[in-house]
Scaffold this motif. Structure first.
Motif, PDB file in Angstrom:
ATOM      1  N   UNK A 250       0.817   3.859  -3.137  1.00 45.56           N
ATOM      2  CA  UNK A 250       0.115   5.269  -3.028  1.00 45.56           C
ATOM      3  C   UNK A 250       1.421   6.474  -3.081  1.00 45.56           C
ATOM      4  N   UNK A 251       2.825   5.888  -3.393  1.00 45.53           N
ATOM      5  CA  UNK A 251       3.435   6.743  -3.116  1.00 45.53           C
ATOM      6  C   UNK A 251       3.675   7.145  -5.033  1.00 45.53           C
ATOM      7  N   UNK A 252       3.807   6.146  -5.794  1.00 45.85           N
ATOM      8  CA  UNK A 252       3.651   5.847  -7.090  1.00 45.85           C
ATOM      9  C   UNK A 252       2.465   6.081  -7.389  1.00 45.85           C
ATOM     10  N   UNK A 253       1.610   6.330  -7.048  1.00 43.74           N
ATOM     11  CA  UNK A 253       0.184   6.783  -7.482  1.00 43.74           C
ATOM     12  C   UNK A 253      -0.080   8.225  -7.473  1.00 43.74           C
ATOM     13  N   UNK A 254       1.934   9.244  -6.929  1.00 43.18           N
ATOM     14  CA  UNK A 254       1.510  10.444  -6.750  1.00 43.18           C
ATOM     15  C   UNK A 254       1.231  11.172  -8.506  1.00 43.18           C
ATOM     16  N   UNK A 255       2.266  10.223  -9.297  1.00 42.69           N
ATOM     17  CA  UNK A 255       2.638  10.632 -11.066  1.00 42.69           C
ATOM     18  C   UNK A 255       0.963  10.621 -11.775  1.00 42.69           C
ATOM     19  N   UNK A 256       0.179  10.264 -11.469  1.00 38.69           N
ATOM     20  CA  UNK A 256      -1.051   9.387 -12.062  1.00 38.69           C
ATOM     21  C   UNK A 256      -2.082  10.899 -12.321  1.00 38.69           C
TER      22      UNK A 256
ATOM     23  N   UNK B 230      -5.245  -4.415  -1.457  1.00 36.88           N
ATOM     24  CA  UNK B 230      -5.483  -5.064  -1.001  1.00 36.88           C
ATOM     25  C   UNK B 230      -4.769  -5.396   0.776  1.00 36.88           C
ATOM     26  N   UNK B 231      -3.596  -5.134   0.547  1.00 35.38           N
ATOM     27  CA  UNK B 231      -2.387  -6.408   1.469  1.00 35.38           C
ATOM     28  C   UNK B 231      -2.577  -5.086   3.177  1.00 35.38           C
ATOM     29  N   UNK B 232      -2.276  -6.317   3.914  1.00 32.47           N
ATOM     30  CA  UNK B 232      -2.576  -6.045   5.184  1.00 32.47           C
ATOM     31  C   UNK B 232      -0.988  -4.866   5.319  1.00 32.47           C
ATOM     32  N   UNK B 233      -0.517  -5.475   4.740  1.00 31.64           N
ATOM     33  CA  UNK B 233       1.608  -5.385   4.982  1.00 31.64           C
ATOM     34  C   UNK B 233       1.378  -3.794   3.849  1.00 31.64           C
ATOM     35  N   UNK B 234       2.336  -2.818   4.917  1.00 30.55           N
ATOM     36  CA  UNK B 234       1.473  -1.792   4.282  1.00 30.55           C
ATOM     37  C   UNK B 234       2.972  -1.414   3.382  1.00 30.55           C
ATOM     38  N   UNK B 235       3.838  -2.496   3.778  1.00 30.48           N
ATOM     39  CA  UNK B 235       5.538  -2.411   3.235  1.00 30.48           C
ATOM     40  C   UNK B 235       6.139  -1.259   3.093  1.00 30.48           C
TER      41      UNK B 235
ATOM     42  N   UNK C 243       0.794  -1.712  -0.121  1.00 29.47           N
ATOM     43  CA  UNK C 243       0.275   0.250   0.122  1.00 29.47           C
ATOM     44  C   UNK C 243       0.395   0.678   0.244  1.00 29.47           C
ATOM     45  N   UNK C 244       1.789   1.469   0.889  1.00 28.99           N
ATOM     46  CA  UNK C 244       2.658   2.167   1.127  1.00 28.99           C
ATOM     47  C   UNK C 244       3.734   2.485  -0.627  1.00 28.99           C
ATOM     48  N   UNK C 245       3.773   1.413  -1.046  1.00 29.70           N
ATOM     49  CA  UNK C 245       4.777   1.498  -2.255  1.00 29.70           C
ATOM     50  C   UNK C 245       3.964   2.496  -3.047  1.00 29.70           C
TER      51      UNK C 245
ATOM     52  N   UNK D 219       7.436  -6.301  -1.147  1.00 27.22           N
ATOM     53  CA  UNK D 219       8.185  -5.939  -0.083  1.00 27.22           C
ATOM     54  C   UNK D 219       8.334  -4.666   0.490  1.00 27.22           C
ATOM     55  N   UNK D 220       9.387  -4.602  -0.428  1.00 24.29           N
ATOM     56  CA  UNK D 220      10.049  -3.312  -0.168  1.00 24.29           C
ATOM     57  C   UNK D 220      10.473  -2.054  -1.342  1.00 24.29           C
ATOM     58  N   UNK D 221      10.697  -1.236  -0.479  1.00 23.90           N
ATOM     59  CA  UNK D 221      11.450   0.172  -2.207  1.00 23.90           C
ATOM     60  C   UNK D 221      12.048   0.792  -1.151  1.00 23.90           C
ATOM     61  N   UNK D 222      13.587   0.595  -2.018  1.00 24.74           N
ATOM     62  CA  UNK D 222      14.646   1.929  -1.282  1.00 24.74           C
ATOM     63  C   UNK D 222      15.100   2.641  -2.599  1.00 24.74           C
ATOM     64  N   UNK D 223      14.667   4.422  -2.398  1.00 20.04           N
ATOM     65  CA  UNK D 223      14.937   5.278  -3.581  1.00 20.04           C
ATOM     66  C   UNK D 223      16.508   5.827  -3.199  1.00 20.04           C
TER      67      UNK D 223
END
Length: 676
Positions: free
Chosen positions: A513-519, A532-537, A509-511, A659-663
């Motif tokens: 939502x961050x990418x959706x800022x470009x939409x 739909x995942x419980x884990x926010x990542x 979810x967190x990832x 699972x994780x995104x590091x920028x």
């Protein structure tokens, strides 16, 4: 079942031909029964109610393929069978005759959990209980590490996905799917379902999967075989039209590249009309009529009669080559008529003989010459006069100048054909000779295909159906489609219905939502995706003083984690990143590179063989990794011809993580992303 198949003796055949056929059938059966022992054959169970019309109180185990015992009784029912449908669609509101549904959880081939849903619970019980329990196994499957190529999703297909998977063969479906919604898996599983449901028909007609690049095809290559389907073919758009080139001449190969504006113009739908004009302009009515000496007589077909024959053939709407083959017979028939008027009694054998005479064949060749599609396209791109005549009223003078080759080759065999050129040649070849149609075509990442590329794919399913997969927000080519309505029209499937998948099962979810800022910039009309995942990542965005040093440190940390790692970098920095990883001693593979000879893991191996991949941004589409390191977003944007395309490429890269995104970045982030 494998043992029984292996024990079959082809020597029992009655003759040599039958023996060869039987050996081939046994071999194909053994290939279809090949299986990974770590993948469970069943993942669910259905207990039907006593009141069910077809399965009164029976119990069925649902799995990836049909499994029978020694006497042929089913032990596991294929997930595609009609009796398995309630496993994906049944609910407390619509139990579909099922009393209890059980889901099994597995780890490394070992059963670790099971969950039961009582679909016939008494009114008043909390309807959320079973759904809450199911989400545990669903999430465990999603969270499972992504080491290796893509795997099937038969155990976790959701109702909205199942509706698409089980769509009828005659239906063409377009799936607009946000990142992580499983659109690729849905398309592949639909192909598997259709092969199961229409085995005989599709075995004859064929099923084709068209992907964006070879790395993507290797990534998805095991999904259909894991489901027992070995008949579907897979290729890229370059492989599709490249095969046409090779059929015309083995020396015709794609080895050139066009500038973005040139490739975009060559992909424009107007080019189809330009090519059609150029082709049909080859038909010429000569200044003199046909004269055929036969015996003591000379038979004549006047010029106006030839014009009538040519006009009649063109009005029939047949292919250029088919009409050309008809012309000698039409001329011979006209002569036959004149013979009858003169009192002779010729029959069909006389007409055939006349059509084969040297005079008629020469005359027909002069009127309707043979055409090499590659030479036709070469003439358009190399001769300003030819292009001007064919493009009059369709392309401006500036556009014609853009298309023309600065240094025309002397022959098609020496031309540096580009992919866009090959697509034009494929169009011309279809006008000369109809492209055979397959039974079904799956076109993935279809938003990146030009109108002319879409026409090339559509020709392969002109009498069949198609599953179109893509995401308009991930359109990263200058010639990409801007609407599915236009894309389906170019495919020749304007009546196909569009299904939207917005619930993401892969991207945290967190990832997302961050990418959706470009939409709002790259696809303002699309509905934002949800997870739909419980884990926010895990999301980390860090500005660093030195990219190379920070990359090596972050890569060393990521390599120690469980699961696959994708290091996504601007294409221009791949060599720099690879050098840093080698110096740090981190085993990796470079996506898109095929090293010759034995694989040196320390120097970079074959993609997907090690859990750490260096991924050029241009090849990230369609892939997924547990952990993603994304380098220099501004560099990814700058690597594309325009800013919007660059932001779409960045959107693709940001949504590859499970699972994780590091920028990591040294340059300022694109303003559309805002603050982390």
């Amino acid at each position: 079942m494998r043992d029984r198949t292996a024990a079959l003796d082809s020597a029992a055949a009655g003759d040599w031909v039958s023996q060869q056929f039987l050996e081939s059938a046994i071999l194909r059966r053994m290939k279809a029964l090949a299986d990974d022992p770590t993948v469970p054959l069943f993942f669910g169970r259905l207990d039907y109610d006593e009141a069910h019309e077809d399965a009164r109180g029976e119990r069925f185990y649902i799995g990836r393929r049909h499994v029978s015992d020694e006497v042929g009784d089913p032990l596991v029912v294929d997930w595609r069978a009609r009796i398995s449908l309630p496993f994906y669609r049944a609910s407390p509101r619509q139990p579909m005759g099922v009393r209890l549904r059980r889901r099994f959880g597995f780890q490394h081939g070992e059963m670790t959990a099971f969950e039961d849903e009582d679909l016939l619970r008494a009114p008043g019980e909390r309807p959320g209980e079973a759904g809450d329990e199911f989400s545990v196994i669903l999430e465990a499957e999603i969270e499972r590490p992504r080491v290796g190529p893509m795997r099937d999703i038969v155990a976790t297909i959701q109702p909205e996905q199942d509706v698409i998977v089980r769509a009828a063969l005659e239906e063409s479906v377009c799936v607009q799917g946000a990142p992580g919604t499983g659109k690729t898996a849905v398309g592949l599983h639909r192909a598997a379902f259709l092969l199961y449901s229409h085995r005989e028909q599709l075995s004859r007609q064929g099923v084709l999967v068209v992907g964006p690049n070879a790395s993507f095809l290797r990534y998805i290559g095991d999904v259909l075989p894991a489901l027992g389907e070995i008949d579907a073919q897979q290729t890229t758009i370059e492989g599709l039209v490249g095969a046409t080139l090779r059929r015309l001449n083995a020396k015709y190969v794609v080895r050139g590249a066009d500038a973005a504006d040139v490739a975009t113009l060559k992909g424009d739908e107007r080019m189809a009309q330009v090519i059609a004009r150029a082709l049909w302009s080859q038909v010429q009515v000569p200044a003199e009529g046909l004269v055929l000496p036969r015996g003591a007589r000379r038979w004549r077909v006047a010029t106006y009669e030839v014009e009538e024959i040519v006009a009649e053939l063109r009005s029939r709407g047949v292919r250029y080559g088919a009409a050309r083959a008809m012309l000698p017979q039409r001329l011979a028939h006209r002569i036959l008529t004149k013979m009858e008027d003169a009192g002779d009694s010729p029959d069909d054998r006389v007409q055939d003989a006349v059509a084969r005479t040297r005079e008629v064949k020469r005359y027909a060749d002069a009127v309707w010459p043979a055409v090499d599609p590659a030479r036709l396209v070469l003439g358009l791109l190399a001769d300003p006069g030819v292009l001007a005549r064919a493009a009059d009223g369709l392309l401006s003078a500036e556009e014609q100048a853009t298309l023309r080759w600065a240094k025309p080759p002397k022959a098609p065999t020496s031309a540096r054909w580009s992919l866009a050129d090959a697509v034009l040649i494929d169009e011309a070849q279809d006008l000369v000779e109809r492209t055979p149609s397959l039974g079904h075509v799956v076109a993935d990442e279809a938003q990146d295909l030009s109108p002319m590329m879409l026409r090339a794919v559509g020709r392969r399913c002109s009498t069949g159906s198609t599953t179109v997969l893509g995401d308009l927000a991930q359109a990263t080519t200058p010639w990409a489609t801007r609407s599915w309505t236009d894309a389906l029209r170019h495919l020749g499937k304007p009546d196909a219905h569009v299904e939207q998948l917005t619930q993401g099962f892969r991207v945290p979810g967190e990832v997302i939502e961050y990418a959706a800022r470009l939409l709002p910039t790259i696809a303002p009309g699309l509905q934002p995706p949800t997870s739909v995942r419980r884990a926010r990542g895990e999301l980390s965005v860090t500005r660093v003083p030195g990219l190379v040093a920070a990359t090596a440190a972050a890569a060393r940390t990521a390599a120690d984690q469980v699961g696959s790692v994708g290091l996504i970098t601007p294409d221009a920095r791949v060599a720099e990143v690879v050098a840093a990883l080698r110096e740090a001693g981190i085993a990796h593979a470079v996506l898109g590179e095929e090293p010759a000879g034995p694989v040196d893991v320390e120097a970079g191996g074959v993609e997907f063989d090690v859990p750490f991949d260096v991924v050029p941004a241009s090849l990230a589409k369609g892939l997924e990794f547990d952990h993603v390191l994304l380098l220099e977003p501004a560099g990814i944007v700058a690597g594309e011809p325009d800013r919007v395309t660059g932001l779409r490429r960045l959107y693709v890269c940001l949504t590859r993580a499970v699972t994780s995104l590091v920028v990591l970045h040294t340059e300022p982030l694109p303003e559309e992303l805002g603050t982390p």
